[in-house]
Write a protein that holds these residues in place. Sequence first.
Motif, mmCIF file in Angstrom:
data_model
loop_
_atom_site.group_PDB
_atom_site.id
_atom_site.type_symbol
_atom_site.label_atom_id
_atom_site.label_comp_id
_atom_site.label_asym_id
_atom_site.label_seq_id
_atom_site.Cartn_x
_atom_site.Cartn_y
_atom_site.Cartn_z
ATOM 1 N N ASN A 79 32.377 -25.919 -43.008
ATOM 2 C CA ASN A 79 31.111 -25.266 -42.645
ATOM 3 C C ASN A 79 30.099 -25.326 -43.788
ATOM 4 O OD1 ASN A 79 32.160 -24.495 -40.097
ATOM 5 N ND2 ASN A 79 33.110 -22.673 -41.022
ATOM 6 N N GLY A 80 30.091 -26.452 -44.484
ATOM 7 C CA GLY A 80 29.106 -26.672 -45.545
ATOM 8 C C GLY A 80 29.449 -26.071 -46.883
ATOM 9 N N GLN A 81 30.601 -25.408 -46.972
ATOM 10 C CA GLN A 81 31.005 -24.778 -48.230
ATOM 11 C C GLN A 81 32.268 -25.451 -48.772
ATOM 12 O OE1 GLN A 81 29.529 -22.033 -49.955
ATOM 13 N NE2 GLN A 81 27.826 -22.522 -48.589
ATOM 14 N N VAL A 82 32.339 -25.569 -50.082
ATOM 15 C CA VAL A 82 33.508 -26.178 -50.700
ATOM 16 C C VAL A 82 34.733 -25.290 -50.486
ATOM 17 C CG1 VAL A 82 33.168 -25.132 -52.992
ATOM 18 C CG2 VAL A 82 34.370 -27.319 -52.795
ATOM 19 N N LYS A 83 35.853 -25.935 -50.175
ATOM 20 C CA LYS A 83 37.109 -25.207 -49.969
ATOM 21 C C LYS A 83 38.254 -25.782 -50.801
ATOM 22 C CE LYS A 83 35.762 -22.005 -47.240
ATOM 23 N NZ LYS A 83 35.792 -20.604 -47.716
ATOM 24 N N GLU B 208 46.327 -34.848 -55.786
ATOM 25 C CA GLU B 208 46.683 -33.575 -55.176
ATOM 26 C C GLU B 208 45.425 -32.830 -54.773
ATOM 27 O OE1 GLU B 208 47.822 -30.163 -57.814
ATOM 28 O OE2 GLU B 208 48.103 -31.767 -59.300
ATOM 29 N N ILE B 209 45.612 -31.807 -53.973
ATOM 30 C CA ILE B 209 44.506 -30.978 -53.505
ATOM 31 C C ILE B 209 44.575 -29.619 -54.196
ATOM 32 C CG2 ILE B 209 43.376 -29.915 -51.520
ATOM 33 C CD1 ILE B 209 43.315 -32.947 -51.423
ATOM 34 N N ILE B 210 43.469 -29.219 -54.815
ATOM 35 C CA ILE B 210 43.362 -27.904 -55.447
ATOM 36 C C ILE B 210 42.390 -27.062 -54.624
ATOM 37 C CG2 ILE B 210 42.660 -26.625 -57.508
ATOM 38 C CD1 ILE B 210 43.331 -29.104 -59.159
ATOM 39 N N GLU B 211 42.845 -25.920 -54.131
ATOM 40 C CA GLU B 211 41.980 -25.054 -53.339
ATOM 41 C C GLU B 211 40.972 -24.348 -54.243
ATOM 42 O OE1 GLU B 211 44.754 -22.521 -51.322
ATOM 43 O OE2 GLU B 211 44.943 -23.913 -49.633
ATOM 44 N N ALA B 212 39.727 -24.314 -53.814
ATOM 45 C CA ALA B 212 38.670 -23.694 -54.622
ATOM 46 C C ALA B 212 37.502 -23.283 -53.741
ATOM 47 C CB ALA B 212 38.195 -24.658 -55.698
ATOM 48 N N ASP B 213 36.993 -22.079 -53.972
ATOM 49 C CA ASP B 213 35.816 -21.577 -53.246
ATOM 50 C C ASP B 213 34.549 -21.654 -54.095
ATOM 51 O OD1 ASP B 213 37.583 -20.529 -51.107
ATOM 52 O OD2 ASP B 213 38.196 -19.126 -52.667
ATOM 53 N N LEU B 214 34.747 -21.785 -55.408
ATOM 54 C CA LEU B 214 33.612 -21.904 -56.331
ATOM 55 C C LEU B 214 33.985 -22.927 -57.396
ATOM 56 C CD1 LEU B 214 30.864 -20.943 -57.492
ATOM 57 C CD2 LEU B 214 32.125 -19.158 -58.732
ATOM 58 N N VAL B 215 33.156 -23.956 -57.530
ATOM 59 C CA VAL B 215 33.407 -25.016 -58.510
ATOM 60 C C VAL B 215 32.271 -25.021 -59.516
ATOM 61 C CG1 VAL B 215 33.709 -27.487 -58.886
ATOM 62 C CG2 VAL B 215 34.656 -26.426 -56.833
ATOM 63 N N LEU B 216 32.610 -24.986 -60.804
ATOM 64 C CA LEU B 216 31.613 -24.970 -61.881
ATOM 65 C C LEU B 216 31.773 -26.235 -62.717
ATOM 66 C CD1 LEU B 216 32.103 -21.224 -62.830
ATOM 67 C CD2 LEU B 216 30.262 -22.200 -61.431
ATOM 68 N N LEU B 217 30.700 -27.007 -62.804
ATOM 69 C CA LEU B 217 30.710 -28.274 -63.534
ATOM 70 C C LEU B 217 30.291 -28.022 -64.978
ATOM 71 C CD1 LEU B 217 28.996 -30.539 -60.834
ATOM 72 C CD2 LEU B 217 31.412 -29.937 -61.073
ATOM 73 N N ALA B 218 31.262 -28.130 -65.886
ATOM 74 C CA ALA B 218 31.017 -27.839 -67.305
ATOM 75 C C ALA B 218 31.419 -29.055 -68.139
ATOM 76 C CB ALA B 218 31.804 -26.608 -67.727
ATOM 77 N N MET B 219 30.761 -30.165 -67.874
ATOM 78 C CA MET B 219 31.149 -31.437 -68.486
ATOM 79 C C MET B 219 30.175 -31.898 -69.560
ATOM 80 S SD MET B 219 32.284 -33.259 -64.919
ATOM 81 C CE MET B 219 30.634 -32.994 -64.255
ATOM 82 N N GLY B 220 29.375 -30.976 -70.050
ATOM 83 C CA GLY B 220 28.458 -31.325 -71.125
ATOM 84 C C GLY B 220 27.095 -31.763 -70.621
ATOM 85 N N PHE B 221 26.288 -32.278 -71.557
ATOM 86 C CA PHE B 221 24.913 -32.678 -71.261
ATOM 87 C C PHE B 221 24.702 -34.121 -71.715
ATOM 88 C CE2 PHE B 221 25.201 -28.168 -71.748
ATOM 89 C CZ PHE B 221 24.409 -27.657 -70.723
ATOM 90 N N VAL B 222 23.831 -34.825 -71.019
ATOM 91 C CA VAL B 222 23.670 -36.255 -71.297
ATOM 92 C C VAL B 222 22.442 -36.601 -72.141
ATOM 93 C CG1 VAL B 222 25.034 -37.054 -69.354
ATOM 94 C CG2 VAL B 222 22.626 -36.534 -68.990
#
Length: 474
Positions: free
Chosen positions: A361-365, A392-406
């Motif tokens: 439904n448009g939300q990450v799961k 593998e599949i990791i269940e997640a309702d909120l994903v935060l991208l903390a991979m630095g800056f370019v």
Amino acid sequence: MGNPKAFLTIHRKEAGYRPIHERICDFGEVEQTLNAEDRKLQISRCMDCGVPFCHWSCPLGNRQPEWQDLAYKGKWKEAYQNLQETDDFPEFTGRICPALCEKGCVLKLSGEPVTIRENEAAIVERAFNEGYIVARPPKKRTGKRVAVIGSGPAGLACSNQLNKKGHSVTLFEKDEKAGGLLRFGIPDFKLNKSVIDRRIKLLEEEGIEFRYNTRVGKDITAQELLADYDALCIAIGSGVPRDLNVEGRDLGGIHFALEYLQQQNRIVAGKELPAEQRISAKGKRVLVIGGGDTGSDCIGTANRQGAASVMQIEIMPKPPVDNNPATPWPQYPMVLKTSSSHQEGCERRWLLDTKRFIGENGQVKAVEVNEVEWQKDEKTGRMNLVHTAKSEIIEADLVLLAMGFVHPVYEGLLEELNVERDGRKNVAIDAASQTSVPQVFAAGDAASGASLVVRAIASGRKAAQEIDKFLTKS
């Protein structure tokens, strides 16, 4: 050296953190302080080495043996004066610096380096408490005007040094308050924002003009500044975050780390946001992608918001614990770092690459990840990323991208100035911190790429020195 045998008889003692069950309920600073007697004992452990690798390790060139000896002898005012000669803001570095100096301390060889960072914080806090730190505006003005764009640690340090030289400085900031990532990126549980406000008040009293909510290149043009000021310094940081161009990236519930941290910092500061606009981890399974300090800050914030679970994944291998032969002393050791946020609750995994985001439904799961290996190319010596067949599949309702800056944001200021960029797409500068555009200089992450606060301060000081030379000649 007050006590030449202290390092033999007194062990390293850190102030430590507030109890986990207490600190995850608020955003107050997690680090505690030692009493005056214990602090003096820790300061006494400095051996005043013949070759002070602590000094060598510090980007600012702080003279740690000198100010620690002064503090041990009870000369706290002189200790602060010595410290501030090389470090504009020891109250910041004393809280959030990864303490490169301690990694170079000779006592690191025995596993018990001097608590230099905590000692530094103790000196500057005592200086504030006892009134040593007061506004000292320059007695004479040169008539030269400088515009500094960006009020992070590099911009603040550059402004401070130029103001001390007698130049009139105006600092332009796109946000509502000064501090850059110090204010909006670093959580309050690591750096209380009253510490920043205290310093900004001093800088204002010393004559620096702050202009907030002003985007140079939009609200005011760069050409206007070039006409009105004798020199410009670009200190806008590295503002473009590294993204993941994979399937499902447009799902709801996936955010850049800084977007998440900035919002929470503003909420702590008293800003009210409608519930539908809040990025909240409450009751959610949180996945942090990226293993650095920003990822750690997301973990601590998610725990305080009441996350159901927190996992952090990293594409690189798990670093060695305690010692790494690849980075021997006095180099900065590339070893496993466990922060106060990790201690509060987090599962950590390594050698995982994000393959796709799975939604409902448009939300990450959930997130599909692929196990990877790093293999050395015998011809070039480079380590190449190789994906294995395992996923593998990791269940997640909120994903935060903390991979630095370019690289820094080009739109607006940099596009208008048309400054040259280096191979990493940062603002290109020469040995004098000068860009390809006359009278325009650059400092901090905008020129170096994302780095440490202590390096940003050093870069700001260097740029100020070069700008002062430029203005003197002109």
